[in-house]
Every structure is written in structure tokens, then in C-alpha cells.
Design a protein around this motif. Structure first.
Motif, PDB file in Angstrom:
ATOM      1  N   LEU A   1      35.889 172.336  15.143  1.00 14.35           N
ATOM      2  CA  LEU A   1      35.015 173.335  14.507  1.00 14.35           C
ATOM      3  C   LEU A   1      35.884 174.439  13.913  1.00 14.35           C
ATOM      4  CD1 LEU A   1      32.330 173.541  17.336  1.00 14.35           C
ATOM      5  CD2 LEU A   1      31.962 172.578  15.064  1.00 14.35           C
TER       6      LEU A   1
ATOM      7  N   ARG B   1      32.210 156.832  10.620  1.00 17.51           N
ATOM      8  CA  ARG B   1      31.150 157.830  10.520  1.00 17.51           C
ATOM      9  C   ARG B   1      29.896 157.412  11.291  1.00 17.51           C
ATOM     10  NH1 ARG B   1      30.537 158.355   4.706  1.00 17.51           N
ATOM     11  NH2 ARG B   1      32.665 159.047   4.536  1.00 17.51           N
TER      12      ARG B   1
ATOM     13  N   GLY C   1      24.363 163.668  17.003  1.00 18.01           N
ATOM     14  CA  GLY C   1      24.903 163.314  18.312  1.00 18.01           C
ATOM     15  C   GLY C   1      25.105 164.521  19.210  1.00 18.01           C
ATOM     16  N   PHE C   2      26.367 164.811  19.494  1.00 14.66           N
ATOM     17  CA  PHE C   2      26.739 165.898  20.394  1.00 14.66           C
ATOM     18  C   PHE C   2      26.099 167.235  19.992  1.00 14.66           C
ATOM     19  CE2 PHE C   2      29.648 169.457  20.979  1.00 14.66           C
ATOM     20  CZ  PHE C   2      29.809 169.453  22.352  1.00 14.66           C
ATOM     21  N   THR C   3      26.139 167.535  18.701  1.00 14.83           N
ATOM     22  CA  THR C   3      25.649 168.850  18.251  1.00 14.83           C
ATOM     23  C   THR C   3      24.137 168.985  18.459  1.00 14.83           C
ATOM     24  OG1 THR C   3      25.668 167.911  16.034  1.00 14.83           O
ATOM     25  CG2 THR C   3      27.473 169.375  16.585  1.00 14.83           C
ATOM     26  N   ARG C   4      23.397 167.864  18.341  1.00 15.02           N
ATOM     27  CA  ARG C   4      21.946 167.932  18.593  1.00 15.02           C
ATOM     28  C   ARG C   4      21.696 168.230  20.070  1.00 15.02           C
ATOM     29  NH1 ARG C   4      17.659 167.470  15.961  1.00 15.02           N
ATOM     30  NH2 ARG C   4      18.730 166.849  14.076  1.00 15.02           N
TER      31      ARG C   4
ATOM     32  N   GLU D   1      32.620 158.681  18.203  1.00 12.83           N
ATOM     33  CA  GLU D   1      33.229 158.645  19.541  1.00 12.83           C
ATOM     34  C   GLU D   1      33.532 157.209  19.955  1.00 12.83           C
ATOM     35  OE1 GLU D   1      34.200 161.287  20.970  1.00 12.83           O
ATOM     36  OE2 GLU D   1      33.214 162.624  19.545  1.00 12.83           O
TER      37      GLU D   1
ATOM     38  N   LEU E   1      30.621 177.941  14.159  1.00  7.57           N
ATOM     39  CA  LEU E   1      29.257 177.584  13.748  1.00  7.57           C
ATOM     40  C   LEU E   1      29.177 176.061  13.675  1.00  7.57           C
ATOM     41  CD1 LEU E   1      26.510 178.523  12.329  1.00  7.57           C
ATOM     42  CD2 LEU E   1      27.733 178.154  10.190  1.00  7.57           C
TER      43      LEU E   1
ATOM     44  N   PHE F   1      38.469 170.891   6.019  1.00  8.46           N
ATOM     45  CA  PHE F   1      37.150 170.340   6.341  1.00  8.46           C
ATOM     46  C   PHE F   1      36.276 170.325   5.089  1.00  8.46           C
ATOM     47  CE2 PHE F   1      32.685 171.558   7.470  1.00  8.46           C
ATOM     48  CZ  PHE F   1      32.279 170.289   7.823  1.00  8.46           C
TER      49      PHE F   1
ATOM     50  N   LYS G   1      26.860 172.879  12.749  1.00  6.25           N
ATOM     51  CA  LYS G   1      25.626 172.377  12.143  1.00  6.25           C
ATOM     52  C   LYS G   1      25.070 171.273  13.041  1.00  6.25           C
ATOM     53  CE  LYS G   1      23.966 170.137   7.997  1.00  6.25           C
ATOM     54  NZ  LYS G   1      24.190 168.725   7.717  1.00  6.25           N
TER      55      LYS G   1
ATOM     56  N   SER H   1      31.574 177.248   6.711  1.00  2.63           N
ATOM     57  CA  SER H   1      32.329 177.513   7.954  1.00  2.63           C
ATOM     58  C   SER H   1      33.835 177.522   7.692  1.00  2.63           C
ATOM     59  CB  SER H   1      31.985 176.472   9.022  1.00  2.63           C
ATOM     60  OG  SER H   1      32.441 175.201   8.609  1.00  2.63           O
TER      61      SER H   1
HETATM   62  C1  LIG Z   1      38.836 169.993  10.631  1.00  2.66           C
HETATM   63  C2  LIG Z   1      37.330 169.921  10.854  1.00  2.66           C
HETATM   64  C3  LIG Z   1      36.619 171.089  10.983  1.00  2.66           C
HETATM   65  C4  LIG Z   1      35.230 171.049  11.178  1.00  2.66           C
HETATM   66  N1  LIG Z   1      34.537 172.209  11.299  1.00  2.66           N
HETATM   67  C5  LIG Z   1      33.202 172.182  11.444  1.00  2.66           C
HETATM   68  C6  LIG Z   1      32.432 173.381  11.569  1.00  2.66           C
HETATM   69  O1  LIG Z   1      32.972 174.494  11.543  1.00  2.66           O
HETATM   70  N2  LIG Z   1      31.093 173.284  11.713  1.00  2.66           N
HETATM   71  C7  LIG Z   1      30.464 172.057  11.772  1.00  2.66           C
HETATM   72  O2  LIG Z   1      29.239 172.019  11.922  1.00  2.66           O
HETATM   73  N3  LIG Z   1      31.160 170.918  11.668  1.00  2.66           N
HETATM   74  C8  LIG Z   1      32.500 170.939  11.524  1.00  2.66           C
HETATM   75  N4  LIG Z   1      33.202 169.766  11.456  1.00  2.66           N
HETATM   76  C9  LIG Z   1      32.473 168.500  11.602  1.00  2.66           C
HETATM   77  C10 LIG Z   1      32.100 168.357  13.090  1.00  2.66           C
HETATM   78  O3  LIG Z   1      33.250 168.169  13.861  1.00  2.66           O
HETATM   79  C11 LIG Z   1      31.158 167.199  13.273  1.00  2.66           C
HETATM   80  O4  LIG Z   1      30.029 167.427  12.457  1.00  2.66           O
HETATM   81  C12 LIG Z   1      30.682 167.141  14.696  1.00  2.66           C
HETATM   82  O5  LIG Z   1      31.752 166.734  15.518  1.00  2.66           O
HETATM   83  C13 LIG Z   1      29.516 166.209  14.766  1.00  2.66           C
HETATM   84  O6  LIG Z   1      29.207 165.888  16.099  1.00  2.66           O
HETATM   85  P1  LIG Z   1      27.966 164.927  16.401  1.00  2.66           P
HETATM   86  O7  LIG Z   1      28.274 164.108  17.632  1.00  2.66           O
HETATM   87  O8  LIG Z   1      26.709 165.716  16.431  1.00  2.66           O
HETATM   88  O9  LIG Z   1      28.012 164.016  15.115  1.00  2.66           O
HETATM   89  P2  LIG Z   1      27.261 162.680  14.738  1.00  2.66           P
HETATM   90  O10 LIG Z   1      25.837 162.951  14.431  1.00  2.66           O
HETATM   91  O11 LIG Z   1      27.590 161.608  15.725  1.00  2.66           O
HETATM   92  O12 LIG Z   1      28.038 162.375  13.387  1.00  2.66           O
HETATM   93  C14 LIG Z   1      27.923 163.242  12.255  1.00  2.66           C
HETATM   94  C15 LIG Z   1      29.238 163.259  11.495  1.00  2.66           C
HETATM   95  O13 LIG Z   1      30.261 163.952  12.249  1.00  2.66           O
HETATM   96  C16 LIG Z   1      31.409 163.111  12.399  1.00  2.66           C
HETATM   97  N5  LIG Z   1      31.942 163.328  13.753  1.00  2.66           N
HETATM   98  C17 LIG Z   1      31.332 163.026  14.900  1.00  2.66           C
HETATM   99  N6  LIG Z   1      32.104 163.357  15.945  1.00  2.66           N
HETATM  100  C18 LIG Z   1      33.251 163.862  15.427  1.00  2.66           C
HETATM  101  C19 LIG Z   1      34.458 164.354  15.980  1.00  2.66           C
HETATM  102  N7  LIG Z   1      34.668 164.385  17.291  1.00  2.66           N
HETATM  103  N8  LIG Z   1      35.432 164.770  15.141  1.00  2.66           N
HETATM  104  C20 LIG Z   1      35.253 164.735  13.803  1.00  2.66           C
HETATM  105  N9  LIG Z   1      34.134 164.277  13.210  1.00  2.66           N
HETATM  106  C21 LIG Z   1      33.141 163.840  14.006  1.00  2.66           C
HETATM  107  C22 LIG Z   1      30.897 161.695  12.215  1.00  2.66           C
HETATM  108  O14 LIG Z   1      31.932 160.834  11.729  1.00  2.66           O
HETATM  109  C23 LIG Z   1      29.788 161.876  11.203  1.00  2.66           C
HETATM  110  O15 LIG Z   1      30.284 161.901   9.895  1.00  2.66           O
HETATM  111  C24 LIG Z   1      34.581 169.792  11.268  1.00  2.66           C
HETATM  112  C25 LIG Z   1      35.313 168.598  11.146  1.00  2.66           C
HETATM  113  C26 LIG Z   1      36.666 168.664  10.936  1.00  2.66           C
HETATM  114  C27 LIG Z   1      37.427 167.373  10.791  1.00  2.66           C
END
Ligand SMILES: Cc1cc2nc3c(=O)[nH]c(=O)nc-3n(C[C@H](O)[C@H](O)[C@H](O)COP(=O)(O)OP(=O)(O)OC[C@H]3O[C@@H](n4cnc5c(N)ncnc54)[C@H](O)[C@@H]3O)c2cc1C
Length: 390
Positions: free
Chosen positions: A159, A49, A185-188, A53, A179, A368, A181, A228
Motif C-alpha cells: 500500500l 490477477r 479479497g483481503f481488502t473486502r 495469494e 488508503l 503503482f 481501495k 494513493s
Molecule cells: C507498489 C504497490 C502499491 C500499491 N498501493 C496501493 C494503495 O495505496 N491502495 C490500494 O488500494 N491498493 C494498492 N495496491 C494494490 C493492492 O496491493 C491490492 O489492491 C490489494 O493487495 C488487493 O487485495 P485483495 O486481496 O482485496 O485483492 P483481490 O480482490 O484478491 O485482487 C484485486 C487485485 O489486487 C491484486 N493483488 C491481490 N493481492 C495482492 C498483493 N498481495 N500484492 C499485490 N497485488 C495484489 C490482484 O492481482 C488483483 O489485480 C498497490 C499495489 C502495488 C504493487
């Protein structure tokens, strides 16, 4: 399991031979077991967590490194041990190949372009899939968006499909919305990047839809971005009812950190409420998990804010899940389905309540589940944990 087997192998080997780092075979054996151990550590949720990546990419590199060192460590490479190692590499190659072929198939007609819409604390992405499919509730996709930041072509983020429009002819999706949140990281970066149209690489759909046809009554409980994973189920149920299927009562309880988050789904809820006629089975309540603004006066049970559109209520404070479920069970002649996408504490509570009434409630957790709220052991969120029996 692999790490445990390796440890057992080391213990047994040390019974018959002494350990000597000058022997190449043993040196590579030690390297392989350390590397396998690090691979295992990287996959522990509380480590992964922190830097998802980084952990995933290091996992792949170290996995390959472990296989190479194991190969050198083998005494008889072209014996059963060697064949098993080659077999495991072959399986990895095969699954990777299948995934590549699947992605080429999904994007082969050209890359879709997603339109970005910024919301409070989240981003909506909508796109027309170039190779559409029949969307089902419970499905999610992996998105790769190279324009977001340097090296983001190497990241793939899952997502949930929040909403979709269907083609009248073949019922395949003509428009898909997800959607995201805003995390750190990537989402910001997705939120702050200056582009509003983004070319995407799509992988999926994945996820096993829950079979809901045997139920007439539903309770959906979500916290934050957990919604979501649930909205698509509400859409599927209301559309099914519109085609003449029986549906008695659908109740959504959604807990958010800020009142403004209701805009994440407001338009879609209104569309569902429009479709939900004439019986009006859909109800929803929004619980804002913060203290009320100054000058706020209470009504009724003390925390009522306002009526939110048609059949929607908004409250400050946490929902009384025990009470809500008790009411819904009383109104349900058969078994109801409780669908949960929530933080761990809410999920535990729902599980406990469902277990207590297992003759009346079937429990389903979506794939999720939102991460726990910030805080942790040393800074517990929301004060002391309340007893569920209260
Ligand atoms: C099956 C599934 C469905 C999801 N659907 C949604 C959705 O509809 N909307 C939403 O906002 N989020 C969803 N998520 C979570 C979303 O994938 C992560 O919040 C997003 O990838 C975070 O990216 P970040 O680089 O900003 O995260 P960071 O700020 O780097 O990390 C935030 C959290 O996201 C987790 N995360 C980071 N990258 C990934 C990745 N590539 N795959 C899985 N988890 C990751 C990290 O372990 C950490 O817990 C889902 C996750 C899963 C497993």
C-alpha cells in the motif's frame, strides 16, 4: 528465460539420445520442465490477477519442487551444473534472510496498532510506526494484518504511503496513513471485519522516489485509487515550497467513479491548500465518471458541477487531457513534469500526449498503477475507444 533455456536443452538432448520415461534421469527432467513451465504461467499478470495469494504460494512451492527434481535430474551433481543450482538456492536463502532481518528490525520494538476508518469504497489505516523513518513521496509498505481473516498472517499487501505527520526534531514520521481501495479479497474482509484497531506487521519502506527538484510546474493525472501514489508527491512539493523552494504551478486531475470518493483525500487536500500560501500554486479538478443526477442543470462548458472548496472544481464526465495539457504547457516557461497513476487507457493517452510534446513535457509513471476498470474485451468499458487525434 529459464523455460526457454530448458526447452533448448531438451531439443539439443533429443538430438543425441532417445526419450524414454523408464529412465529416471529423463523422468525427473520432464517433471522439472513441466513444473518450471507452470511457475512461468503463474506469473503471467492475467493469471496471477485472478488469485494473487494462491499464485504466489504455489509459485514458491513449485519453485522449490523444480530445484529438487532438477537436482535429481543432474548427471554430475558435484560439477558446475550442481554448483550453479546450489548457488541459486543460496541466493534465494540470502535474499529471504535479508528480508526477514529487515522485517524483524522494522517491527522489533513492538507491533504498531492501526486505526481503521471506513470510507466510501475504501479504508484508511493510520498508525504510529514503532521504528520511524523519514518518509518520501513514492514509498510504499507491505502490511500483514493477522486479525482480518483466517490465514491473513500469510498475506502481505503493498500500500502506498498516502500521508504522514513528521516529528519536528528528526523529521521522521510520527504517524503514517495508507488508503486501501476495497477489492474482492483481503481488502473486502478488512473493511467488513468488526475491529477498528488492528495490530500490523510492517515491511518496508520500498519504492524509489522520483527526483522532482528540477521542475517548477507539475501536472498529476490519476484515476481512482491511483491517487494513493500521488498525494504524497503533492505534500512533498507544497512542504518544500513552504521551506522557500520555488514552485510555479501544480495541477491535479483526478477521475473517480463516484463523487463520494472525493472524501478519500478531501481533508488532506484542505491541509495542503492551507499550507499553499501566499502564492496559491495548487489547483485540482475532480472528474466524476458517471452520468449526472436527474435535475442536474449544466453551466459553462456543459459539465461543470460545483466549486469544491478552495481552488477545486468538480465535473461530470471524462477530462479532456489534451486540452488540459495544452493549457499547462502554455503556462510553463520550461519543461513540466507529468506524473501519471491511472488505468491503462488513460496512461496510453498521457504517454501519447507527452511524446507529442516531448520538448516541453517529462513523463513519469508511478510504480503503482490501478488495474483496468472491470469489463474487458467482450464488454469494453465506456463504449468505443475515442481517437486521440480528435
Ligand atoms: C507498489 C504497490 C502499491 C500499491 N498501493 C496501493 C494503495 O495505496 N491502495 C490500494 O488500494 N491498493 C494498492 N495496491 C494494490 C493492492 O496491493 C491490492 O489492491 C490489494 O493487495 C488487493 O487485495 P485483495 O486481496 O482485496 O485483492 P483481490 O480482490 O484478491 O485482487 C484485486 C487485485 O489486487 C491484486 N493483488 C491481490 N493481492 C495482492 C498483493 N498481495 N500484492 C499485490 N497485488 C495484489 C490482484 O492481482 C488483483 O489485480 C498497490 C499495489 C502495488 C504493487
Amino acid at each position: 528465460m529459464g523455460v526457454l533455456q530448458s526447452l533448448l536443452h531438451v531439443i539439443l538432448a533429443l538430438q543425441v539420445t532417445s526419450f524414454d520415461l523408464r529412465v529416471a534421469l529423463q523422468r525427473f527432467g520432464l517433471t522439472a520442465i513441466i513444473s518450471a513451465g507452470v511457475v512461468w504461467l503463474l506469473m503471467l499478470p492475467w493469471i496471477r490477477r485472478q488469485a494473487y495469494e494462491f499464485c504466489i504460494n504455489l509459485h514458491i512451492v513449485l519453485g522449490l519442487f523444480t530445484i529438487v527434481t532438477l537436482w535429481i535430474h543432474l548427471k554430475n551433481r558435484f560439477d558446475l551444473d550442481g554448483y550453479l543450482l546450489i548457488g541459486s538456492l543460496g541466493l534465494l536463502g540470502l535474499t529471504t534472510l535479508i528480508q526477514v532481518v529487515y522485517q524483524v528490525y522494522r517491527n522489533g520494538r513492538g507491533l504498531a496498532v492501526a486505526e481503521k476508518e471506513k470510507l466510501e469504497g475504501a479504508v484508511l489505516l493510520s498508525f504510529t510506526p514503532t521504528r520511524p523513518w523519514k518518509v518520501r513521496a513514492g514509498q510504499y509498505i507491505y502490511l500483514r494484518i493477522p486479525a482480518v481473516r483466517l490465514l491473513s498472517f500469510a498475506e502481505s499487501h503493498p500500500l502506498n504511503i498516502l500521508w504522514w505527520e513528521e516529528n519536528n526534531t528528526d523529521e521522521k514520521a510520527s504517524r503514517i496513513t495508507v488508503l486501501a481501495k476495497v477489492e474482492s479479497g483481503f481488502t473486502r474482509r478488512l473493511e467488513s471485519c468488526p475491529y477498528n484497531s488492528l495490530r500490523i506487521l510492517l515491511d518496508g519502506p520500498y519504492g524509489k522516489p522520483k527526483d522532482t527538484v528540477h521542475y517548477d510546474n507539475f501536472v498529476f493525472i490519476a484515476t481512482g485509487i491511483g491517487i494513493s501514489a500521488q498525494l504524497a508527491y503533492l505534500k512533498e512539493l507544497i512542504m518544500r515550497k513552504d521551506r522557500g523552494y520555488r514552485l510555479r504551478r501544480v495541477c491535479l486531475v483526478w477521475q473517480v467513479d463516484q463523487q463520494a470518493h472525493d472524501e478519500w483525500i478531501c481533508d488532506y487536500m484542505n491541509q495542503l491548500l492551507d499550507l499553499d500560501k501566499p502564492e496559491l500554486v495548487l489547483r485540482w479538478a475532480l472528474f466524476v465518471n458517471s452520468s449526472p443526477p436527474t435535475g442536474y442543470s449544466t453551466k459553462g462548458n456543459g459539465d461543470f458541477i460545483t466549486e469544491s472548496g478552495r481552488r477545486g472544481l468538480e465535473f461530470y464526465g471524462k477530462p479532456d487531457l489534451k486540452d488540459i495539457l495544452k493549457n499547462e504547457v502554455e503556462l510553463c516557461p520550461r519543461k513540466l513534469l507529468l506524473v501519471v497513476s491511472a488505468d491503462p487507457q488513460t496512461r496510453d493517452m498521457c504517454r501519447y500526449l507527452a511524446l507529442k510534446q516531448k520538448k516541453k513535457i517529462d513523463f513519469f509513471e508511478t510504480e503503482f498503477q490501478p488495474a483496468p476498470a472491470q469489463g474487458g474485451f467482450w464488454a469494453p468499458e465506456g463504449g468505443p475507444i475515442k481517437s486521440w487525434e480528435q
